[in-house]
Design an enzyme around this catalytic site. Structure first.
Site, short mmCIF file in Angstrom:
data_model
loop_
_atom_site.label_atom_id
_atom_site.label_comp_id
_atom_site.label_asym_id
_atom_site.label_seq_id
_atom_site.Cartn_x
_atom_site.Cartn_y
_atom_site.Cartn_z
CG HIS A 236 2.40 0.10 4.36
ND1 HIS A 236 2.27 -0.70 5.48
CD2 HIS A 236 1.25 0.79 4.25
CE1 HIS A 236 1.07 -0.49 6.01
NE2 HIS A 236 0.43 0.41 5.29
CG ASP B 161 -1.90 -1.03 1.36
OD1 ASP B 161 -1.84 -1.97 0.56
OD2 ASP B 161 -2.75 -0.94 2.26
ZN LIG Z 1 -2.42 3.09 3.47
#
Ligand SMILES: [Zn+2]
Ligand SMILES: *[C@@H]1O[C@H](CO)[C@@H](O)[C@H](O)[C@H]1NC(C)=O
Ligand SMILES: *[C@@H]1O[C@H](CO)[C@@H](O)[C@H](O)[C@H]1NC(C)=O
Ligand SMILES: *[C@@H]1O[C@H](CO)[C@@H](O)[C@H](O)[C@H]1NC(C)=O
Length: 458
Positions: free
Chosen positions: A345, A184
């Site tokens: 992430h 992400d």
């Molecule tokens: Zn996020």
């Protein structure tokens, strides 16, 4: 000013002294230290990994003040007009050089709602026939404690504070040991390192892209897409969506869909709410906009599949803590009868370093083996179903009717307020019971720093 803020974040974090014992076959680690005074704060972490990457950044260097590393340059970039080969029927690739940031909202702030674009999307949502529940936005960045009534209202089905899931939410993969891989908040300069590792190991993932980052790094998004990774929406400026008005939610999702379409030629059909912050109002708007929510697996309020890798950059957690989280997640993942999705992430160097150096190499040797695929593939759907223009509209029907009600036995649901929040920040720790106070603000600060840095770099 920005630097002072970062020092502040580092200063409030718990620091640990670490000792590691690493060889080629077995990596185990433990660390001890003193906490900042909270008796609930764990100060010792242990983990065992089957292996690590021979070129891994040492754990002791995966810290908030890590020196910036040179990133790999993209192995492949694609000329405008290139034909995607990984999704059949896809249109030619747009010219990313023509992307004009002045045609889009300001980066990293909630989009204005008075633009013609947002006004049109509001009209389209109205015309969709999807009923939007009349819930007031949550307050205080969606912190559970400050929104006790909203959290207790089961008709809201607020995942963040109760773990409630609706039938449309994707939180797991159906097949045991299948991992719907996700990253992400990119694209970022560090995404290139992650892509190199994924390429070398024939892995494909789902990238939940932030619209503001797509403006900064359109070529990286094109390389992800052309390489067969799934591209999905993660809003324009990364706010907790339950705190926004309907018009703002429509604008955040709409601009993200638009910039991705402008860069790739296709529109994603899936999105991840920042911080996992979703309730039935957000769900209904997303459904009206053709976006299916993907969250991450939570088997109990204490066992949320969040590595907490995001907090390495700020110093709010440590590499050893993240690897202990991963150890628990991978052990729990082997026990449950479904597959799983976890939160990682690609925005910051530290998150990519821990993934490519440790988590992914360990996962590749896991016994029994994990099948690691993009979310759309873990759902046993073709990659074309990840895009509005390319799916056959049978497995991703266009929006209609009302948002499905909460499914019974929502996994991890505590049915009440104040339970642990899978906030994208704190995993299953006592800290998480407070919800996500101020996280939106902290996130915006970190994003703004990155945007500023990359402007200088690029
Ligand atoms: Zn996020
Ligand atoms: C959308 O629908 C709501 C309620 O049905 C209405 O109040 C609002 O004016 C509509 N907005 C537009 C742009 O049509
Ligand atoms: C599953 O996760 C929980 C919470 O993180 C942890 O306490 C537990 O030890 C894990 N289970 C295994 C088998 O590691
Ligand atoms: C599916 O619906 C989308 C959006 O309405 C449309 O662009 C696309 O052409 C449709 N696909 C097919 C195969 O009809």
């Amino acid at each position: 000013m920005v630097k002072l803020s970062l020092f502040y974040l580092a200063a409030v974090s718990v620091r640990v002294a670490a000792a590691y014992n690493i060889d080629a076959r077995q990596v185990s680690g433990a660390s001890v230290g003193t906490s900042a005074g909270s008796p609930a704060t764990q100060t010792s972490f242990s983990f065992t990994l089957a292996t690590n990457n021979p070129t891994a950044v040492p754990l002791a260097s995966i810290v908030s003040n890590a020196a910036s590393q040179a990133t790999h340059t993209l192995a492949t970039t694609y000329a405008p007009g290139s034909t995607p080969t990984v999704v059949s029927g896809a249109p030619p690739l747009p010219n990313a050089a023509l992307l004009a940031p002045s045609n889009y909202p300001a980066l990293d702030v909630v989009v204005p709602t008075d633009s013609p674009e947002v006004q049109q999307w509001i009209q389209e949502v109205n015309n969709s026939g999807v009923a939007i529940p009349d819930f007031a936005p949550t307050v205080a960045s969606g912190a559970c404690g400050a929104n006790a009534a909203a959290a207790a209202d089961q008709t809201r089905c607020w995942w963040t504070c109760t773990g409630c899931v609706a039938a449309t939410d994707i939180t797991t993969c159906p097949d045991k040991l299948t991992w719907g891989l996700t990253y992400d908040d990119g694209p970022s300069p560090y995404t290139e390192d992650l892509l190199q590792f994924l390429d070398q190991n024939n892995l494909k993932t789902t990238f939940f892209a932030v619209g503001s980052r797509v403006i900064s790094f359109p070529n990286i998004l094109q390389t992800e897409y052309m390489g067969g990774h799934q591209i999905a929406v993660h809003t324009w400026s990364h706010p907790p969506l339950t705190t926004l008005t309907n018009a703002q939610i429509i604008g955040e999702l709409g601009w993200s869909k638009k910039v991705i379409k402008d860069v790739l030629g296709v529109t994603p059909s899936h999105f991840r709410p920042p911080f996992g912050d979703i309730d039935n109002r957000v769900r209904a708007i997303a459904q009206a906009m053709g976006l299916t929510p993907v969250i991450w697996t939570r088997i109990s309020p204490q066992a949320t599949f969040d590595t907490d890798d995001f907090d390495l950059h700020s110093g709010l957690t440590t590499a050893s803590h993240v690897l202990q989280n991963w150890d628990y997640i991978s052990a729990n993942a082997s026990l449950i009868n479904t597959g799983f999705i976890l939160l990682e992430h690609d925005l910051f160097q530290q998150s990519v370093d821990i993934a490519t150096g440790y988590i992914l190499p360990d996962a590749l040797l896991h016994q029994p083996p994990f099948k690691m695929v993009p979310v759309i593939e873990c759902l046993n759907k073709p990659l074309s179903d990840a895009y509005v223009e390319l799916n056959d509209n049978s497995t991703n029907p266009p929006p209609s009717g009302s948002v499905p009600s909460a499914s019974a036995g929502a996994s991890g649901s505590s049915g009440g307020s104040g339970s642990s929040g899978g906030s994208g920040s704190s995993k299953g720790s006592a800290v998480a019971t407070a919800g996500l106070p101020g996280l939106g603000a902290v996130f915006a600060l970190l994003m703004a720093i990155l945007a500023g840095t990359t402007l200088l770099l690029s």
